[in-house]
Write a protein that holds these residues in place. Structure first.
Motif, PDB file in Angstrom:
ATOM      1  N   LYS A 161       0.848  -1.191   0.000  1.00 28.81           N
ATOM      2  CA  LYS A 161       0.000   0.000   0.000  1.00 28.81           C
ATOM      3  C   LYS A 161       0.880   1.237   0.000  1.00 28.81           C
ATOM      4  O   LYS A 161       2.085   1.169   0.299  1.00 28.81           O
ATOM      5  CB  LYS A 161      -0.911  -0.004   1.223  1.00 28.81           C
ATOM      6  N   GLN A 162       0.306   2.363  -0.280  1.00 22.85           N
ATOM      7  CA  GLN A 162       1.093   3.603  -0.379  1.00 22.85           C
ATOM      8  C   GLN A 162       1.201   4.334   0.946  1.00 22.85           C
ATOM      9  O   GLN A 162       2.137   5.119   1.143  1.00 22.85           O
ATOM     10  CB  GLN A 162       0.470   4.525  -1.426  1.00 22.85           C
ATOM     11  N   ALA A 163       0.254   4.130   1.846  1.00 27.87           N
ATOM     12  CA  ALA A 163       0.283   4.856   3.116  1.00 27.87           C
ATOM     13  C   ALA A 163      -0.359   4.014   4.208  1.00 27.87           C
ATOM     14  O   ALA A 163      -1.099   3.061   3.923  1.00 27.87           O
ATOM     15  CB  ALA A 163      -0.450   6.193   2.986  1.00 27.87           C
ATOM     16  N   GLY A 164      -0.091   4.375   5.466  1.00 34.43           N
ATOM     17  CA  GLY A 164      -0.681   3.676   6.599  1.00 34.43           C
ATOM     18  C   GLY A 164       0.054   2.393   6.938  1.00 34.43           C
ATOM     19  O   GLY A 164       1.114   2.094   6.392  1.00 34.43           O
ATOM     20  N   TYR A 165      -0.524   1.644   7.870  1.00 37.66           N
ATOM     21  CA  TYR A 165       0.085   0.378   8.278  1.00 37.66           C
ATOM     22  C   TYR A 165      -1.025  -0.569   8.715  1.00 37.66           C
ATOM     23  O   TYR A 165      -2.128  -0.143   9.073  1.00 37.66           O
ATOM     24  CB  TYR A 165       1.085   0.603   9.424  1.00 37.66           C
ATOM     25  N   TRP A 166      -0.724  -1.854   8.688  1.00 31.02           N
ATOM     26  CA  TRP A 166      -1.704  -2.869   9.053  1.00 31.02           C
ATOM     27  C   TRP A 166      -1.656  -3.222  10.532  1.00 31.02           C
ATOM     28  O   TRP A 166      -2.694  -3.477  11.143  1.00 31.02           O
ATOM     29  CB  TRP A 166      -1.464  -4.148   8.243  1.00 31.02           C
ATOM     30  N   ALA A 167      -0.479  -3.292  11.107  1.00 32.40           N
ATOM     31  CA  ALA A 167      -0.350  -3.706  12.507  1.00 32.40           C
ATOM     32  C   ALA A 167       0.891  -3.064  13.114  1.00 32.40           C
ATOM     33  O   ALA A 167       1.930  -2.935  12.456  1.00 32.40           O
ATOM     34  CB  ALA A 167      -0.254  -5.228  12.610  1.00 32.40           C
ATOM     35  N   SER A 168       0.774  -2.668  14.386  1.00 33.86           N
ATOM     36  CA  SER A 168       1.910  -2.029  15.059  1.00 33.86           C
ATOM     37  C   SER A 168       1.978  -2.473  16.509  1.00 33.86           C
ATOM     38  O   SER A 168       1.027  -3.042  17.062  1.00 33.86           O
ATOM     39  CB  SER A 168       1.793  -0.500  14.985  1.00 33.86           C
ATOM     40  N   PHE A 169       3.111  -2.172  17.127  1.00 33.38           N
ATOM     41  CA  PHE A 169       3.366  -2.576  18.518  1.00 33.38           C
ATOM     42  C   PHE A 169       4.214  -1.491  19.166  1.00 33.38           C
ATOM     43  O   PHE A 169       5.413  -1.396  18.927  1.00 33.38           O
ATOM     44  CB  PHE A 169       4.102  -3.926  18.514  1.00 33.38           C
ATOM     45  N   GLY A 170       3.588  -0.629  19.960  1.00 33.65           N
ATOM     46  CA  GLY A 170       4.327   0.450  20.584  1.00 33.65           C
ATOM     47  C   GLY A 170       4.700   1.556  19.602  1.00 33.65           C
ATOM     48  O   GLY A 170       4.301   1.545  18.436  1.00 33.65           O
ATOM     49  N   THR A 171       5.490   2.503  20.086  1.00 33.03           N
ATOM     50  CA  THR A 171       5.907   3.645  19.271  1.00 33.03           C
ATOM     51  C   THR A 171       7.414   3.817  19.288  1.00 33.03           C
ATOM     52  O   THR A 171       8.098   3.357  20.205  1.00 33.03           O
ATOM     53  CB  THR A 171       5.258   4.948  19.774  1.00 33.03           C
ATOM     54  N   ASP A 172       7.896   4.509  18.275  1.00 35.88           N
ATOM     55  CA  ASP A 172       9.328   4.817  18.179  1.00 35.88           C
ATOM     56  C   ASP A 172       9.683   5.879  19.207  1.00 35.88           C
ATOM     57  O   ASP A 172       8.984   6.879  19.360  1.00 35.88           O
ATOM     58  CB  ASP A 172       9.658   5.311  16.770  1.00 35.88           C
ATOM     59  N   ARG A 173      10.759   5.660  19.930  1.00 34.67           N
ATOM     60  CA  ARG A 173      11.143   6.580  21.003  1.00 34.67           C
ATOM     61  C   ARG A 173      11.512   7.969  20.492  1.00 34.67           C
ATOM     62  O   ARG A 173      11.322   8.968  21.180  1.00 34.67           O
ATOM     63  CB  ARG A 173      12.317   5.989  21.786  1.00 34.67           C
ATOM     64  N   GLU A 174      12.018   8.051  19.288  1.00 34.30           N
ATOM     65  CA  GLU A 174      12.455   9.340  18.755  1.00 34.30           C
ATOM     66  C   GLU A 174      11.345  10.057  17.998  1.00 34.30           C
ATOM     67  O   GLU A 174      11.129  11.254  18.187  1.00 34.30           O
ATOM     68  CB  GLU A 174      13.671   9.136  17.847  1.00 34.30           C
ATOM     69  N   THR A 175      10.620   9.331  17.169  1.00 32.54           N
ATOM     70  CA  THR A 175       9.618   9.983  16.324  1.00 32.54           C
ATOM     71  C   THR A 175       8.217   9.971  16.928  1.00 32.54           C
ATOM     72  O   THR A 175       7.357  10.761  16.535  1.00 32.54           O
ATOM     73  CB  THR A 175       9.564   9.306  14.947  1.00 32.54           C
ATOM     74  N   GLY A 176       7.983   9.045  17.857  1.00 32.32           N
ATOM     75  CA  GLY A 176       6.658   8.913  18.420  1.00 32.32           C
ATOM     76  C   GLY A 176       5.673   8.218  17.506  1.00 32.32           C
ATOM     77  O   GLY A 176       4.495   8.100  17.828  1.00 32.32           O
ATOM     78  N   GLN A 177       6.151   7.746  16.352  1.00 35.31           N
ATOM     79  CA  GLN A 177       5.294   7.069  15.388  1.00 35.31           C
ATOM     80  C   GLN A 177       5.196   5.569  15.709  1.00 35.31           C
ATOM     81  O   GLN A 177       6.103   4.994  16.320  1.00 35.31           O
ATOM     82  CB  GLN A 177       5.836   7.254  13.971  1.00 35.31           C
ATOM     83  N   PRO A 178       4.078   4.938  15.324  1.00 39.95           N
ATOM     84  CA  PRO A 178       3.935   3.500  15.567  1.00 39.95           C
ATOM     85  C   PRO A 178       5.053   2.698  14.911  1.00 39.95           C
ATOM     86  O   PRO A 178       5.494   3.021  13.801  1.00 39.95           O
ATOM     87  CB  PRO A 178       2.577   3.165  14.939  1.00 39.95           C
ATOM     88  N   VAL A 179       5.511   1.674  15.612  1.00 45.93           N
ATOM     89  CA  VAL A 179       6.480   0.728  15.059  1.00 45.93           C
ATOM     90  C   VAL A 179       5.693  -0.483  14.580  1.00 45.93           C
ATOM     91  O   VAL A 179       4.986  -1.130  15.363  1.00 45.93           O
ATOM     92  CB  VAL A 179       7.517   0.294  16.109  1.00 45.93           C
ATOM     93  N   THR A 180       5.763  -0.781  13.308  1.00 46.43           N
ATOM     94  CA  THR A 180       4.971  -1.883  12.769  1.00 46.43           C
ATOM     95  C   THR A 180       5.464  -3.225  13.311  1.00 46.43           C
ATOM     96  O   THR A 180       6.620  -3.371  13.721  1.00 46.43           O
ATOM     97  CB  THR A 180       5.016  -1.921  11.236  1.00 46.43           C
ATOM     98  N   THR A 181       4.555  -4.192  13.294  1.00 45.57           N
ATOM     99  CA  THR A 181       4.910  -5.537  13.731  1.00 45.57           C
ATOM    100  C   THR A 181       6.051  -6.098  12.891  1.00 45.57           C
ATOM    101  O   THR A 181       6.958  -6.759  13.414  1.00 45.57           O
ATOM    102  CB  THR A 181       3.684  -6.455  13.630  1.00 45.57           C
ATOM    103  N   CYS A 182       6.023  -5.823  11.600  1.00 45.85           N
ATOM    104  CA  CYS A 182       7.098  -6.293  10.722  1.00 45.85           C
ATOM    105  C   CYS A 182       8.447  -5.707  11.127  1.00 45.85           C
ATOM    106  O   CYS A 182       9.475  -6.400  11.106  1.00 45.85           O
ATOM    107  CB  CYS A 182       6.791  -5.947   9.266  1.00 45.85           C
ATOM    108  N   GLU A 183       8.460  -4.424  11.501  1.00 47.97           N
ATOM    109  CA  GLU A 183       9.709  -3.798  11.941  1.00 47.97           C
ATOM    110  C   GLU A 183      10.243  -4.471  13.195  1.00 47.97           C
ATOM    111  O   GLU A 183      11.454  -4.692  13.334  1.00 47.97           O
ATOM    112  CB  GLU A 183       9.486  -2.309  12.196  1.00 47.97           C
ATOM    113  N   TRP A 184       9.354  -4.791  14.125  1.00 47.36           N
ATOM    114  CA  TRP A 184       9.799  -5.464  15.346  1.00 47.36           C
ATOM    115  C   TRP A 184      10.394  -6.831  15.024  1.00 47.36           C
ATOM    116  O   TRP A 184      11.422  -7.211  15.595  1.00 47.36           O
ATOM    117  CB  TRP A 184       8.634  -5.615  16.319  1.00 47.36           C
ATOM    118  N   ILE A 185       9.765  -7.558  14.130  1.00 50.24           N
ATOM    119  CA  ILE A 185      10.309  -8.870  13.758  1.00 50.24           C
ATOM    120  C   ILE A 185      11.675  -8.708  13.101  1.00 50.24           C
ATOM    121  O   ILE A 185      12.614  -9.455  13.403  1.00 50.24           O
ATOM    122  CB  ILE A 185       9.327  -9.609  12.831  1.00 50.24           C
TER     123      ILE A 185
END
Length: 363
Positions: free
Chosen positions: A126-150
């Motif tokens: 997709k071009q924008a948004g996310y499907w699943a997240s877990f917590g937020t990035d400490r620096e940006t405050g943006q959601p960290v996606t489940t894929c990023e955590w894996i």
């Protein structure tokens, strides 16, 4: 429920630990015992932020062989000290709860076992948004996606467990035509992927996972960590072989009715339910023998058809659920040709055995 994030007692008593430390010349406990090549303390980091209903977390709390309390309170011998972190079972929340995950991602928390619950979405479709997240990035405050955590945690994990069918093979969310591109953990990381501990992905499927199946598998890995067990045996679908080596039918209380060609025509009957849509003869699952909670329950044991939820092809290859499986049309007809005859012969023998020998009684 015991505090899930409690730092539990080691299986070794204080005097034994002191003697081992003295022999090693150690002044403080270590998470790794390099001399003995065993792990003395380990964290379990549970991500339940895949596409899921959180049913696997809830199911796990019903386990008794062992229970989660047995693990986190140090009630079992020969396993490392365990620190357990699950969002639903922890007192901590927000940044306090996420701290351990950030430390692990930064390489500051080792060793750890990563548990993933829920399907893995495709965040690139997709071009924008996310499907699943877990917590937020400490620096940006943006959601960290489940894929990023894996991506961050998998390379550092001593072992990885996929809990439930969604995490193992994609499950319901991965049905044909789904917009998320959902997949299982092995599809995401690769079926040949191995952890830092040189262990393949360990899949414990089920919708949800059978409670004792999950906890028994976790216990096996803990025994491996303590140097008390060999490499975990897995089948081609990465399932523990001793749990998924047999079919539902082979452990089903209704199996005897099948061979006698006694098939249920409606729900509530005690006979074989294959004609009602049960896939038990081909599905690898132990719920018929193990039951659900404390040995009680389990799909066919309580009259429910098996819909194949432990199989990689679930759910698409098992639909529509309520129809008789195509393969059973032939096999059940074949059974009909001799099953009724066998049943009749058994009834004849049974009638004879239900009578006392002629020489008993007053003459």
């Amino acid at each position: 429920m015991a505090h899930a994030c409690i730092e539990t007692l080691s299986s070794l008593g204080p005097r034994h630990r002191q003697s081992v430390d003295a022999a090693r010349g150690a002044r403080a406990p270590h998470r790794y015992d390099r001399i003995l090549s065993v792990i003395r303390e380990i964290d379990v980091l549970w991500i339940n932020a895949g596409l899921s209903c959180d049913g696997d977390t809830i199911a796990m709390t019903a386990a008794t062989q062992p229970s989660i309390e047995d693990i986190v309170r140090g009630g079992l011998p020969w396993i490392p000290k365990v620190n357990f972190h699950n969002l639903f079972l922890a007192y901590e929340n927000g940044d306090e709860f996420m701290a351990r995950f950030h430390r692990a991602a930064n390489g500051e928390l080792e060793p750890f076992i990563l548990v993933v619950e829920g399907s893995i979405p495709d965040e690139t479709n997709k071009q924008a948004g996310y499907w699943a997240s877990f917590g937020t990035d400490r620096e940006t405050g943006q959601p960290v996606t489940t894929c990023e955590w894996i991506d961050r945690l998998a390379p550092k994990a001593w072992a990885i467990l996929a809990a439930g069918t969604c995490a193992t093979y994609g499950g319901i969310h991965a049905m044909e035509g789904n917009p998320t591109g959902a997949m299982g953990l092995a599809d995401y990381l690769g079926w040949k992927w191995k952890s830092k501990g040189d262990i393949p992905i360990v899949c414990i499927p089920g919708c949800p996972v059978q409670p004792d199946n999950f906890m028994e598998t976790l216990l096996y890995l803990l025994h491996m960590a303590a140097g008390k067990a060999p490499m975990i045996p897995l089948d081609d679908a990465l399932r523990p072989t001793w749990l998924f080596g047999q079919t539902v039918h082979e452990g089903c209380d209704r199996g005897g009715y099948y061979e006698q060609a006694e098939f249920a025509e409606e729900y509530g009957a005690r006979t074989c339910i294959v004609k009602l849509g049960c896939w038990g003869p081909v599905v690898q699952c132990n719920v018929g023998k193990r039951g659900w909670m404390a040995g009680i329950g389990g799909c066919p044991n309580v009259g429910g058809i098996c819909i194949g939820c432990t199989m990689p092809g679930f759910p698409d290859k098992f639909m529509p659920f309520m129809n008789q499986p195509p393969g059973s049309l032939l096999s059940s007809q074949a059974v009909m040709t001799y099953g009724r005859a066998i049943h009749a012969l058994r009834r004849f023998t049974q009638a004879s055995l239900n009578k006392e020998p002629s020489w008993r009684g007053r003459r």
